[in-house]
Design a protein around this motif. Structure first.
Motif, PDB file in Angstrom:
ATOM      1  N   VAL A 258      29.017  14.573  37.274  1.00  0.00           N
ATOM      2  CA  VAL A 258      28.734  13.160  36.986  1.00  0.00           C
ATOM      3  C   VAL A 258      27.692  12.620  37.962  1.00  0.00           C
ATOM      4  O   VAL A 258      26.782  11.875  37.574  1.00  0.00           O
ATOM      5  N   ALA A 259      27.782  13.003  39.225  1.00  0.00           N
ATOM      6  CA  ALA A 259      26.798  12.556  40.212  1.00  0.00           C
ATOM      7  C   ALA A 259      25.399  13.029  39.828  1.00  0.00           C
ATOM      8  O   ALA A 259      24.419  12.276  39.961  1.00  0.00           O
ATOM      9  N   ALA A 260      25.292  14.260  39.349  1.00  0.00           N
ATOM     10  CA  ALA A 260      23.986  14.785  38.941  1.00  0.00           C
ATOM     11  C   ALA A 260      23.417  13.967  37.783  1.00  0.00           C
ATOM     12  O   ALA A 260      22.203  13.695  37.731  1.00  0.00           O
ATOM     13  N   GLN A 261      24.272  13.554  36.862  1.00  0.00           N
ATOM     14  CA  GLN A 261      23.812  12.718  35.745  1.00  0.00           C
ATOM     15  C   GLN A 261      23.384  11.341  36.238  1.00  0.00           C
ATOM     16  O   GLN A 261      22.384  10.778  35.761  1.00  0.00           O
ATOM     17  N   LEU A 262      24.106  10.780  37.192  1.00  0.00           N
ATOM     18  CA  LEU A 262      23.717   9.484  37.762  1.00  0.00           C
ATOM     19  C   LEU A 262      22.390   9.580  38.505  1.00  0.00           C
ATOM     20  O   LEU A 262      21.527   8.701  38.375  1.00  0.00           O
ATOM     21  N   VAL A 263      22.227  10.642  39.280  1.00  0.00           N
ATOM     22  CA  VAL A 263      20.973  10.846  40.018  1.00  0.00           C
ATOM     23  C   VAL A 263      19.795  10.917  39.039  1.00  0.00           C
ATOM     24  O   VAL A 263      18.758  10.269  39.248  1.00  0.00           O
ATOM     25  N   ALA A 264      19.953  11.687  37.971  1.00  0.00           N
ATOM     26  CA  ALA A 264      18.875  11.808  36.982  1.00  0.00           C
ATOM     27  C   ALA A 264      18.573  10.457  36.347  1.00  0.00           C
ATOM     28  O   ALA A 264      17.397  10.098  36.140  1.00  0.00           O
ATOM     29  N   TRP A 265      19.626   9.685  36.053  1.00  0.00           N
ATOM     30  CA  TRP A 265      19.430   8.367  35.436  1.00  0.00           C
ATOM     31  C   TRP A 265      18.693   7.424  36.384  1.00  0.00           C
ATOM     32  O   TRP A 265      17.742   6.746  35.988  1.00  0.00           O
ATOM     33  N   VAL A 266      19.095   7.391  37.645  1.00  0.00           N
ATOM     34  CA  VAL A 266      18.441   6.500  38.619  1.00  0.00           C
ATOM     35  C   VAL A 266      16.982   6.901  38.808  1.00  0.00           C
ATOM     36  O   VAL A 266      16.091   6.047  38.837  1.00  0.00           O
ATOM     37  N   ARG A 267      16.727   8.189  38.933  1.00  0.00           N
ATOM     38  CA  ARG A 267      15.334   8.644  39.105  1.00  0.00           C
ATOM     39  C   ARG A 267      14.471   8.221  37.916  1.00  0.00           C
ATOM     40  O   ARG A 267      13.312   7.843  38.092  1.00  0.00           O
ATOM     41  N   HIS A 268      15.030   8.294  36.722  1.00  0.00           N
ATOM     42  CA  HIS A 268      14.275   7.946  35.518  1.00  0.00           C
ATOM     43  C   HIS A 268      14.115   6.437  35.349  1.00  0.00           C
ATOM     44  O   HIS A 268      13.026   5.951  35.037  1.00  0.00           O
ATOM     45  N   ARG A 269      15.205   5.686  35.542  1.00  0.00           N
ATOM     46  CA  ARG A 269      15.191   4.251  35.260  1.00  0.00           C
ATOM     47  C   ARG A 269      14.690   3.397  36.419  1.00  0.00           C
ATOM     48  O   ARG A 269      14.229   2.281  36.207  1.00  0.00           O
ATOM     49  N   CYS A 270      14.811   3.898  37.653  1.00  0.00           N
ATOM     50  CA  CYS A 270      14.402   3.100  38.823  1.00  0.00           C
ATOM     51  C   CYS A 270      13.683   3.993  39.834  1.00  0.00           C
ATOM     52  O   CYS A 270      14.182   4.234  40.937  1.00  0.00           O
ATOM     53  N   PRO A 271      12.506   4.491  39.468  1.00  0.00           N
ATOM     54  CA  PRO A 271      11.808   5.426  40.352  1.00  0.00           C
ATOM     55  C   PRO A 271      11.416   4.835  41.703  1.00  0.00           C
ATOM     56  O   PRO A 271      11.150   5.581  42.654  1.00  0.00           O
ATOM     57  N   ARG A 272      11.418   3.515  41.818  1.00  0.00           N
ATOM     58  CA  ARG A 272      11.069   2.895  43.102  1.00  0.00           C
ATOM     59  C   ARG A 272      12.210   2.936  44.120  1.00  0.00           C
ATOM     60  O   ARG A 272      12.009   2.678  45.303  1.00  0.00           O
TER      61      ARG A 272
ATOM     62  N   LEU B  18      26.971   4.951  47.833  1.00  0.00           N
ATOM     63  CA  LEU B  18      27.391   4.203  46.649  1.00  0.00           C
ATOM     64  C   LEU B  18      27.394   5.090  45.410  1.00  0.00           C
ATOM     65  O   LEU B  18      28.306   5.007  44.571  1.00  0.00           O
ATOM     66  N   LEU B  19      26.399   5.958  45.289  1.00  0.00           N
ATOM     67  CA  LEU B  19      26.332   6.830  44.121  1.00  0.00           C
ATOM     68  C   LEU B  19      27.450   7.875  44.138  1.00  0.00           C
ATOM     69  O   LEU B  19      28.019   8.191  43.085  1.00  0.00           O
ATOM     70  N   VAL B  20      27.776   8.392  45.319  1.00  0.00           N
ATOM     71  CA  VAL B  20      28.906   9.326  45.403  1.00  0.00           C
ATOM     72  C   VAL B  20      30.195   8.602  45.027  1.00  0.00           C
ATOM     73  O   VAL B  20      31.010   9.117  44.253  1.00  0.00           O
ATOM     74  N   SER B  21      30.387   7.403  45.557  1.00  0.00           N
ATOM     75  CA  SER B  21      31.586   6.627  45.229  1.00  0.00           C
ATOM     76  C   SER B  21      31.664   6.327  43.740  1.00  0.00           C
ATOM     77  O   SER B  21      32.732   6.417  43.126  1.00  0.00           O
ATOM     78  N   LEU B  22      30.529   5.970  43.156  1.00  0.00           N
ATOM     79  CA  LEU B  22      30.493   5.647  41.730  1.00  0.00           C
ATOM     80  C   LEU B  22      30.847   6.885  40.891  1.00  0.00           C
ATOM     81  O   LEU B  22      31.649   6.799  39.955  1.00  0.00           O
ATOM     82  N   ALA B  23      30.289   8.032  41.244  1.00  0.00           N
ATOM     83  CA  ALA B  23      30.613   9.270  40.521  1.00  0.00           C
ATOM     84  C   ALA B  23      32.096   9.594  40.644  1.00  0.00           C
ATOM     85  O   ALA B  23      32.720  10.063  39.682  1.00  0.00           O
ATOM     86  N   ASP B  24      32.672   9.315  41.817  1.00  0.00           N
ATOM     87  CA  ASP B  24      34.083   9.617  42.062  1.00  0.00           C
ATOM     88  C   ASP B  24      35.013   8.701  41.267  1.00  0.00           C
ATOM     89  O   ASP B  24      36.190   8.994  41.113  1.00  0.00           O
ATOM     90  N   LYS B  25      34.493   7.622  40.758  1.00  0.00           N
ATOM     91  CA  LYS B  25      35.279   6.743  39.882  1.00  0.00           C
ATOM     92  C   LYS B  25      35.013   7.043  38.410  1.00  0.00           C
ATOM     93  O   LYS B  25      35.933   7.191  37.608  1.00  0.00           O
TER      94      LYS B  25
ATOM     95  N   LEU C 205      27.327   4.013  32.264  1.00  0.00           N
ATOM     96  CA  LEU C 205      28.669   4.338  32.739  1.00  0.00           C
ATOM     97  C   LEU C 205      29.648   4.480  31.579  1.00  0.00           C
ATOM     98  O   LEU C 205      30.562   5.306  31.620  1.00  0.00           O
ATOM     99  N   THR C 206      29.448   3.698  30.535  1.00  0.00           N
ATOM    100  CA  THR C 206      30.274   3.838  29.334  1.00  0.00           C
ATOM    101  C   THR C 206      30.070   5.212  28.716  1.00  0.00           C
ATOM    102  O   THR C 206      31.032   5.906  28.344  1.00  0.00           O
ATOM    103  N   ASP C 207      28.803   5.633  28.621  1.00  0.00           N
ATOM    104  CA  ASP C 207      28.500   6.959  28.071  1.00  0.00           C
ATOM    105  C   ASP C 207      29.124   8.061  28.924  1.00  0.00           C
ATOM    106  O   ASP C 207      29.720   9.008  28.400  1.00  0.00           O
ATOM    107  N   LEU C 208      28.994   7.950  30.241  1.00  0.00           N
ATOM    108  CA  LEU C 208      29.586   8.952  31.132  1.00  0.00           C
ATOM    109  C   LEU C 208      31.105   8.977  31.002  1.00  0.00           C
ATOM    110  O   LEU C 208      31.725  10.038  31.044  1.00  0.00           O
TER     111      LEU C 208
END
Length: 199
Positions: free
Chosen positions: A49-63, A133-140, A177-180
């Motif tokens: 799940v963390a890997a999917q979040l990382v990919a999403w953040v890189r794509h949606r918020c590259p800054r 925060l991303l690790v915590s989010l994946a853990d939930k 997050l709904t999709d995940l």
């Protein structure tokens, strides 16, 4: 469970759900800690799940600047202290947090990577970075648990990075997050199919 069994569980084929292998260093640490099978299975699910979040953040918020490899390592090892406190695999407890951080430090893991074992349940503590925060989010989210306070903190980091409002980010993050969360039942079944104790 032998070190070979742990390595196979950490990096081998998971069937359904298909979960990414843990990083090699994380797999070796889990083998060294004689981690119970259910713990390794849990870490695979959270790491995926963390890997999917990382990919999403890189794509949606590259800054947004963050250390993606640190997030993935943190997700793969955040609960390693439960190898020392196995009762916390099936019940409440926070002893694993400090124990996990110390275990990682003892094995030569740098403090900036070992910290996730202690911060994954403390997302409001001072000095928490976006990686924490991303690790915590994946853990939930791996089990489809939503924590508004945590999600608000993530949205604030995203908004600060690119100038869009937190509300705009809410709409995007909520959908992701709904999709995940839709894969939670399969991930939970995978975790529960592994024993709590080493054989």
């Amino acid at each position: 469970m032998t070190a070979t069994d742990t390595a196979s569980l950490a990096t081998g084929d998971t069937g359904d759900p298909a979960l990414r292998p843990l990083p090699g260093r994380a797999a070796a640490l889990l083998a060294s800690a004689d981690a119970p099978p259910r713990l390794v299975a849990h870490l695979r699910a959270v790491h995926d799940v963390a890997a999917q979040l990382v990919a999403w953040v890189r794509h949606r918020c590259p800054r947004l600047e963050f250390d993606a490899e640190a997030v993935l390592f943190g997700a793969a090892t955040h609960d390693i202290g439960k190898a020392l406190h196995p009762a916390e695999l099936s019940g409440p407890g926070a002893l694993h947090e400090a124990a996990g951080r110390e275990l990682l430090l003892t094995h030569g893991v740098p403090a900036h990577l070992a910290r996730f074992a202690g911060t994954h349940a403390s997302w409001t503590a001072p000095g928490i970075g976006v990686e924490d925060l991303l690790v915590s989010l994946a853990d939930k989210v791996w089990k489809n648990k939503r924590v508004a306070e945590l999600e608000d903190l993530v949205m604030a980091r995203l908004a600060a990075a690119d100038g869009r409002t937190p509300w705009e980010w809410f709409l995007e993050l909520d959908e992701t997050l709904t999709d995940l969360g839709e894969g939670a039942d399969r991930r939970l079944a995978y975790q529960m199919s592994h024993p709590l104790t080493r054989r």
